[in-house]
Motif scaffolding. Structure first.
Motif, PDB file in Angstrom:
ATOM      1  N   ARG A 277       0.811  -1.271   0.125  1.00  0.00           N
ATOM      2  CA  ARG A 277       0.026   0.028   0.076  1.00  0.00           C
ATOM      3  C   ARG A 277       0.709   1.414   0.049  1.00  0.00           C
ATOM      4  O   ARG A 277       0.502   2.198  -0.560  1.00  0.00           O
ATOM      5  N   ASN A 278       2.092   1.145   0.587  1.00  0.00           N
ATOM      6  CA  ASN A 278       2.988   2.306   0.739  1.00  0.00           C
ATOM      7  C   ASN A 278       3.505   2.333  -0.840  1.00  0.00           C
ATOM      8  O   ASN A 278       3.947   3.600  -1.084  1.00  0.00           O
ATOM      9  N   GLU A 279       3.812   1.283  -1.459  1.00  0.00           N
ATOM     10  CA  GLU A 279       4.254   1.390  -2.997  1.00  0.00           C
ATOM     11  C   GLU A 279       3.281   2.190  -3.748  1.00  0.00           C
ATOM     12  O   GLU A 279       3.579   2.900  -4.637  1.00  0.00           O
ATOM     13  N   ARG A 280       1.834   1.762  -3.593  1.00  0.00           N
ATOM     14  CA  ARG A 280       1.105   2.534  -4.214  1.00  0.00           C
ATOM     15  C   ARG A 280       0.897   3.910  -4.166  1.00  0.00           C
ATOM     16  O   ARG A 280       0.859   4.737  -4.924  1.00  0.00           O
ATOM     17  N   TYR A 281       0.822   4.580  -2.832  1.00  0.00           N
ATOM     18  CA  TYR A 281       1.097   5.736  -2.480  1.00  0.00           C
ATOM     19  C   TYR A 281       2.238   6.290  -3.228  1.00  0.00           C
ATOM     20  O   TYR A 281       2.117   7.639  -3.523  1.00  0.00           O
ATOM     21  N   LYS A 282       3.350   5.772  -3.083  1.00  0.00           N
ATOM     22  CA  LYS A 282       4.802   6.534  -3.380  1.00  0.00           C
ATOM     23  C   LYS A 282       4.497   6.528  -5.202  1.00  0.00           C
ATOM     24  O   LYS A 282       4.937   7.584  -5.657  1.00  0.00           O
ATOM     25  N   THR A 283       3.929   5.412  -5.679  1.00  0.00           N
ATOM     26  CA  THR A 283       3.687   5.433  -7.116  1.00  0.00           C
ATOM     27  C   THR A 283       2.829   7.070  -7.548  1.00  0.00           C
ATOM     28  O   THR A 283       2.990   7.505  -8.393  1.00  0.00           O
ATOM     29  N   ASN A 284       1.620   7.011  -6.704  1.00  0.00           N
ATOM     30  CA  ASN A 284       0.834   8.279  -7.184  1.00  0.00           C
ATOM     31  C   ASN A 284       1.652   9.360  -6.860  1.00  0.00           C
ATOM     32  O   ASN A 284       1.425  10.597  -7.612  1.00  0.00           O
ATOM     33  N   GLN A 285       2.278   9.678  -5.819  1.00  0.00           N
ATOM     34  CA  GLN A 285       3.247  10.851  -5.619  1.00  0.00           C
ATOM     35  C   GLN A 285       4.201  10.984  -6.824  1.00  0.00           C
ATOM     36  O   GLN A 285       4.371  11.974  -7.240  1.00  0.00           O
ATOM     37  N   ILE A 286       4.741   9.961  -7.035  1.00  0.00           N
ATOM     38  CA  ILE A 286       5.711  10.084  -8.381  1.00  0.00           C
ATOM     39  C   ILE A 286       5.044  10.589  -9.506  1.00  0.00           C
ATOM     40  O   ILE A 286       5.567  11.380 -10.203  1.00  0.00           O
ATOM     41  N   HIS A 287       3.783   9.827  -9.754  1.00  0.00           N
ATOM     42  CA  HIS A 287       2.835  10.462 -10.793  1.00  0.00           C
ATOM     43  C   HIS A 287       2.708  11.797 -10.766  1.00  0.00           C
ATOM     44  O   HIS A 287       2.769  12.506 -11.827  1.00  0.00           O
ATOM     45  N   ALA A 288       2.357  12.337  -9.664  1.00  0.00           N
ATOM     46  CA  ALA A 288       1.782  13.861  -9.385  1.00  0.00           C
ATOM     47  C   ALA A 288       3.182  14.653  -9.712  1.00  0.00           C
ATOM     48  O   ALA A 288       3.093  15.607 -10.399  1.00  0.00           O
ATOM     49  N   ALA A 289       4.283  14.274  -9.115  1.00  0.00           N
ATOM     50  CA  ALA A 289       5.498  14.924  -9.190  1.00  0.00           C
ATOM     51  C   ALA A 289       5.890  14.994 -10.603  1.00  0.00           C
ATOM     52  O   ALA A 289       6.561  15.903 -11.307  1.00  0.00           O
ATOM     53  N   THR A 290       5.822  13.582 -11.235  1.00  0.00           N
ATOM     54  CA  THR A 290       6.014  13.726 -13.174  1.00  0.00           C
ATOM     55  C   THR A 290       5.238  14.648 -13.557  1.00  0.00           C
ATOM     56  O   THR A 290       5.957  15.323 -14.602  1.00  0.00           O
ATOM     57  N   LEU A 291       4.138  15.030 -13.378  1.00  0.00           N
ATOM     58  CA  LEU A 291       3.063  15.893 -13.883  1.00  0.00           C
ATOM     59  C   LEU A 291       3.859  17.274 -13.702  1.00  0.00           C
ATOM     60  O   LEU A 291       3.651  18.239 -14.697  1.00  0.00           O
TER      61      LEU A 291
END
Length: 590
Positions: free
Chosen positions: A224-238
């Motif tokens: 679940r932490n990986e999922r949250y990190k992935t979403n954070q990275i996606h937002a940072a990529t945008l």
């Protein structure tokens, strides 16, 4: 903006705070336009003609503007903060009140961590945007409009040329908003899932350790932490993709200003002071455009948070009262309970109970026996109107419980559940929970009937002993006896014992049941039990299987008839029966 319109009801009463906050921010913004003018005057009217005697006046003017602007910004922050806190206060109360009245059906699937996330992080995001973010967006518009007007007064041609990239900059910012909003929604959901995992692990830490499942829980949390990190990275990529584009467009405007404006100064169609003022004003416009992403970020976060909070507030309540519910006082209730062909199913599942019929006169004792999932607890929850029946009727003293006020109905019922819940408070407060003006003598009497007084007095602080969260620090039997005392102190017309003695030994169970004989007198009592010893004295016992009544009668009748009840009796009393047969055989042989 539909989310904001729905939230409007929570802050519109204090809309004056919003208007005053916006007014002072607009005044502060307008005062900010004084600086470019002062720069123009300093260069064109002081430095170039060498009129240095005007410098003190300009310095004092700048000081006065700074002080006045600071005061305006303070008042903006003051009233904006008041508005945001008022909104958060009302929303938090509304959410908590909603949680109190949502039906049991909602809590069948709700997650504690998710609800906690909505009442904390989501509310904070809404508070920040309504209190400050909304005014900042309006201020951004004012800065662009005021700045453009002042630039037009100096050179409309240069203004149009330098602002040619602004529409493209706005387009990119809006495009960014359309991408970042879904990303923040996913991020909120991921954070909620992460919070739920932590909450469940802490609550069930004893179970986790007893099954040696620490590695599994660590892996589950990591997923679940990986999922949250992935979403954070996606937002940072945008952010990393769109912000360089916005910076390039802003820089193009500055380059155009320097090239064309510098040429106009050389050609003396524009003064040096006006060029410097232009340079200051272009940043006055570009700054908000750069900050547009930040404001959009705040807006999208608050929008996603608002949607989650409104989802909670707009959740329909399954069990509602009629327009004019019947309110009955305890003195008017006799406790006559009737189930008439009651059928109920959880959602679209198979019926949990089917065609249940029984009549419980005032003061009678009705027992329920059956395996897990047979419908015993469902019958009790329907009596408390935790759910609405699909068909049939449940009546109290001849009145359909659907016509009664829910609080009025439940105030006549006291329950002791198999899964005991105690609050993080003193034993005295746990026993007297929900009751006012209760004397210590009444609390002690209830505790003695529940066989809890002796172990309570062994604690150094007695009834003032504070139990841990969910009753930590007490054994299962101790918690159950405190819960029994809590139910007895309520002095109900209807007493429900849902496997109430499952966590105590046989000797304690016998002592508690002896105390029950007194408190059950004159009360309609429903007993759910797995031990036949708890049901022996019931006026009628209903044996359930897959939601249907397969046997009914008194104990002495049921043990004589082949069936589920006799089977359970033979299993639980096998040693006693075998001993009796041996003694009978020995007597015959002798």
């Amino acid at each position: 903006m539909d989310v904001l319109r729905q939230l409007q009801t929570f802050f519109w009463e204090k809309r004056t705070y919003l208007l005053v906050s916006i007014l002072f921010l607009a005044l502060a913004t307008a005062l900010g336009l004084v600086y470019p003018n002062l720069l123009r005057i300093l260069i064109d009217d002081v430095i170039v003609p060498r009129n240095f005697e005007d410098v003190p006046i300009l310095a004092l003017t700048v000081l006065g503007v700074v002080i006045l602007k600071a005061g305006m910004q303070f008042l903006h922050g003051f009233f904006g903060g008041r508005l945001g806190n008022y909104l958060a206060y009302r929303l938090r109360n509304a959410c908590y009140e909603k949680l109190q009245f949502l039906s049991f059906r909602y809590y069948d699937t709700a997650k504690t961590g998710d609800l906690m996330s909505r009442l904390t992080g989501d509310l904070e995001a809404i508070r920040n945007f309504i209190g400050f973010g909304f005014a900042q967006i309006l201020n951004m518009v004012l800065m662009v409009v005021f700045g453009a007007i002042m630039m037009m007064t100096m050179s409309w041609k240069l203004t149009l040329l330098t602002l040619v990239c602004i529409p493209l900059l706005a387009f990119v910012a809006l495009r960014f908003e359309s991408k970042i909003h879904p990303a923040f929604q996913e991020m909120r959901l991921a954070l909620s899932s992460l919070t739920t995992a932590v909450q469940e692990n802490i609550t069930g830490v004893r179970t986790v350790k007893s099954f040696a499942r620490e590695p599994y829980e660590v892996e589950k949390f990591s997923t679940r932490n990986e999922r949250y990190k992935t979403n954070q990275i996606h937002a940072a990529t945008l952010w990393s993709r769109y912000f360089p584009v916005m910076e390039i467009l802003a820089s193009v405007s500055v380059v155009l200003l320097l090239v064309v404006g510098g040429r106009m100064v050389i050609q003396q169609t524009l003064t040096l002071g006006e060029l410097v003022a232009f340079f200051s004003l272009i940043w006055y416009i570009i700054g908000p455009m750069w900050g547009l992403g930040f404001h959009i970020n705040n807006y999208t976060q608050s929008k996603a948070s608002g949607e989650r909070v409104l989802e909670l507030l707009n959740t329909p309540v399954d069990v509602v009262e009629t327009e004019d519910p019947v309110i009955v006082e305890s003195e008017q209730v006799r406790g006559h309970v009737t189930f008439e062909s009651v059928t109920f199913a959880y959602g679209n599942k198979m019926p949990a109970v089917t065609d249940i019929n029984f009549d419980a006169p005032p003061g009678s004792v009705i027992g329920f026996l059956g395996g897990t999932g047979s419908g015993k607890s469902t019958i009790i929850q329907l009596l408390m109107r935790a759910y609405n029946v699909n068909s049939g009727a449940i009546k109290l003293d001849g009145r359909n419980i659907k016509d009664m006020g829910i609080r009025s109905l439940r105030s006549q019922i006291a329950s002791v559940f198999q899964e005991t819940f105690l609050f993080s408070s003193s034993i005295r407060n746990n026993i007297s929970y929900g009751l006012k003006n209760v004397t210590m003598d009444e609390i002690i009497r209830a505790a003695k009937l529940a066989k809890a007084h002796d172990f309570i007095m062994e604690f150094p602080e007695g009834y003032d002993t504070v139990v841990g969260e969910r009753g930590m620090g007490l054994s299962g039997g101790q918690k159950q006896r405190i819960a029994i005392a809590r139910a007895l102190l309520k002095n109900p017309k209807i007493l429900v014992l849902d496997d109430a003695t499952s966590a105590v030994d046989m000797e304690t169970e016998h002592e508690i049941q002896s105390g029950f004989q007194e408190v059950m007198r004159g009360r309609t009592t429903f007993i759910i039990a797995h031990r036949i010893s708890s049901l022996r004295h019931a006026d009628e016992i209903l044996v359930l299987d897959e939601g249907r009544v397969v046997q009914r009668g008194k104990h002495t009748e049921l043990i004589q008839v082949p069936g589920p009840y006799q089977d359970v009796y033979n299993i639980q009393y096998a040693d006693y029966i075998a001993r009796g047969k041996r003694e009978a055989g020995e007597q015959v042989n002798s």
